[in-house]
Design an enzyme around this catalytic site. Structure first.
Site, PDB file in Angstrom:
ATOM      1  N   TYR A 179      41.098 -50.509  13.939  1.00  0.00           N
ATOM      2  CA  TYR A 179      42.160 -51.305  12.802  1.00  0.00           C
ATOM      3  C   TYR A 179      41.387 -51.217  11.521  1.00  0.00           C
ATOM      4  CZ  TYR A 179      45.556 -54.376  11.474  1.00  0.00           C
ATOM      5  OH  TYR A 179      46.794 -54.730  10.753  1.00  0.00           O
ATOM      6  N   PHE A 236      49.840 -51.878   4.951  1.00  0.00           N
ATOM      7  CA  PHE A 236      48.820 -50.617   5.004  1.00  0.00           C
ATOM      8  C   PHE A 236      48.071 -51.027   6.162  1.00  0.00           C
ATOM      9  CE2 PHE A 236      44.562 -49.156   5.086  1.00  0.00           C
ATOM     10  CZ  PHE A 236      44.586 -48.061   4.263  1.00  0.00           C
ATOM     11  N   GLU A 237      48.143 -49.993   7.133  1.00  0.00           N
ATOM     12  CA  GLU A 237      47.102 -49.852   8.309  1.00  0.00           C
ATOM     13  C   GLU A 237      47.011 -48.511   8.708  1.00  0.00           C
ATOM     14  OE1 GLU A 237      49.828 -51.628  11.188  1.00  0.00           O
ATOM     15  OE2 GLU A 237      48.895 -53.671  11.178  1.00  0.00           O
ATOM     16  N   VAL A 238      45.672 -48.352   8.988  1.00  0.00           N
ATOM     17  CA  VAL A 238      45.235 -47.180   9.683  1.00  0.00           C
ATOM     18  C   VAL A 238      44.493 -47.614  10.909  1.00  0.00           C
ATOM     19  CG1 VAL A 238      43.747 -45.151   9.673  1.00  0.00           C
ATOM     20  CG2 VAL A 238      44.779 -45.709   7.476  1.00  0.00           C
TER      21      VAL A 238
END
Ligand code: GDP
Ligand code: MN
Length: 350
Positions: A179, A236-238
């Site tokens: 995460y 925003f997330e990767v």
């Protein structure tokens, strides 16, 4: 004879793709994902254009679009013309965008009326609550998402200010990250008054899911008694989809969902994802992308460190960087992990 060869006078688009270049190296099993309405088309188009220009035109990752209604022809035409990878369009099933049976409708309506009076942002909105619950518990289980291991969430009207000169998905995979975030801050307490009670109940019922060496210190200043409201901003997330599909995460979501706070309060997916990442993952599995420069109204993450900004051809004003200001939780993240703050952070504290 010019009349016979008019095309020779206009710039040819042949070879343009080669000029841009395709990044060498392996690709991860990854996709961008955007939840959007048909009316968001031009706002999501701006986001896609920037993500493509700064990164994806050289990597060509796919893009999944999700909507509680069918996407219209314009939305599909515009977005598929912008994305360099394959595009997929999914309609969210009713069960993932509606009130679960255990919710008392009268109680939920009174909460919305009360929050409207108190002028709490999105406090009166039903659709916003469905959105937060969907992003908390269901986006990673849509049929289209089951094909992928990694996701990068993109919202309408975001900006990317720097080139991304490597593959963040590959970085995550190779460094065992699950995460990631670029901005963190304190949640409005009015939207989550009993969230932490619900989390404590989960911790008591599922001690096996709470990992050793987690990031409790990011979430709580007193060893878990109280929540300090710190969370990673989830627009925003990767992240890793297998983690979200794990028993630990699904038990966490379902336990929270039964307590009803998505409707009896206005729990956001950001604190839900963040608390899960903080408790169900080892702290080394979380990552802060300093070099991905990002804006979503009203906050900017502009990389600390002039060399980074010049090397990556950034166009953000470093004074706008939110990371080290008082309302950000990012310095807390650094402290919990024992990381040294990047050079120049002192100049961005106000
Ligand atoms: P904010 O960032 O918290 O102010 O909320 P947004 O309005 O940006 O919504 C968050 C995300 O959910 C964005 O990607 C929106 O496009 C999407 N979204 C919000 N409401 C709806 C909705 O009713 N239907 C659909 N399909 N998407 C929505
Ligand atoms: Mn948004």
């Amino acid at each position: 004879d010019l009349a016979e060869a008019p095309m020779a006078l206009t710039p040819s688009d042949q070879g343009w793709d080669e000029l841009l270049g395709t990044a060498p190296g392996p690709r991860m099993n990854a996709t961008f994902v955007s939840l959007a309405r048909n009316s968001d088309v031009w706002e999501i188009a701006r986001s896609i254009r920037q993500v493509e220009d700064r990164f994806n035109r050289r990597y060509n990752y796919d893009w999944v679009f999700l909507n509680d209604k069918p996407f219209d022809a314009t939305f599909k035409k515009v977005t598929s013309s912008l994305v360099s990878g394959k595009t997929h369009y999914g309609e969210i099933p009713h069960e993932h965008w509606s009130f679960p049976d255990h919710i008392d409708q009268d109680k939920a309506r009174k909460v919305r009326e009360d929050m409207a009076q108190r002028k709490i942002i999105y406090g009166d909105s039903i659709s916003y609550r469905h959105m937060c619950r969907f992003e908390s518990g269901f986006f990673f289980r849509q049929p289209l998402m089951l094909n992928y291991e990694w996701y990068w969430r993109v919202e309408p009207s975001i900006e990317l200010f720097c080139d991304v000169h490597y593959d963040p998905f590959r970085f995550m995979a190779e460094n065992k990250k699950k995460y990631s975030f670029v901005l963190s801050l304190y949640e409005y307490v009015e939207t989550i008054p009993t969230l932490w009670d619900s989390v404590k109940k989960f911790m008591k019922n599922y001690p096996e899911h709470i990992v050793e060496g987690n990031s409790m210190g990011f979430l709580s200043d007193d060893g878990g008694e109280n929540y300090n409201h710190c969370h990673f901003w989830s627009n925003f997330e990767v992240g890793n989809l297998e983690w979200l599909r794990s028993k630990a995460y699904v038990d966490f979501f379902e336990s929270l969902d039964l307590d009803g706070g998505f409707f009896y309060e206005r729990w956001g997916d950001a604190p839900v994802h963040s608390i899960a990442a903080g408790l169900l993952l080892k702290k080394e599995e979380l990552h802060f992308f300093n070099d991905i420069a990002y804006y979503h109204v009203p906050f900017t993450h502009c990389p600390t460190g002039e060399k980074t900004r010049l090397d990556l051809r950034c166009h953000c004003n470093p004074k706008d960087n939110f990371d080290w200001k008082g309302y950000s939780c990012t310095s807390r993240f650094f402290d919990v992990n024992g990381y040294e703050k990047p050079e120049g952070y002192e100049n961005q504290q106000d």
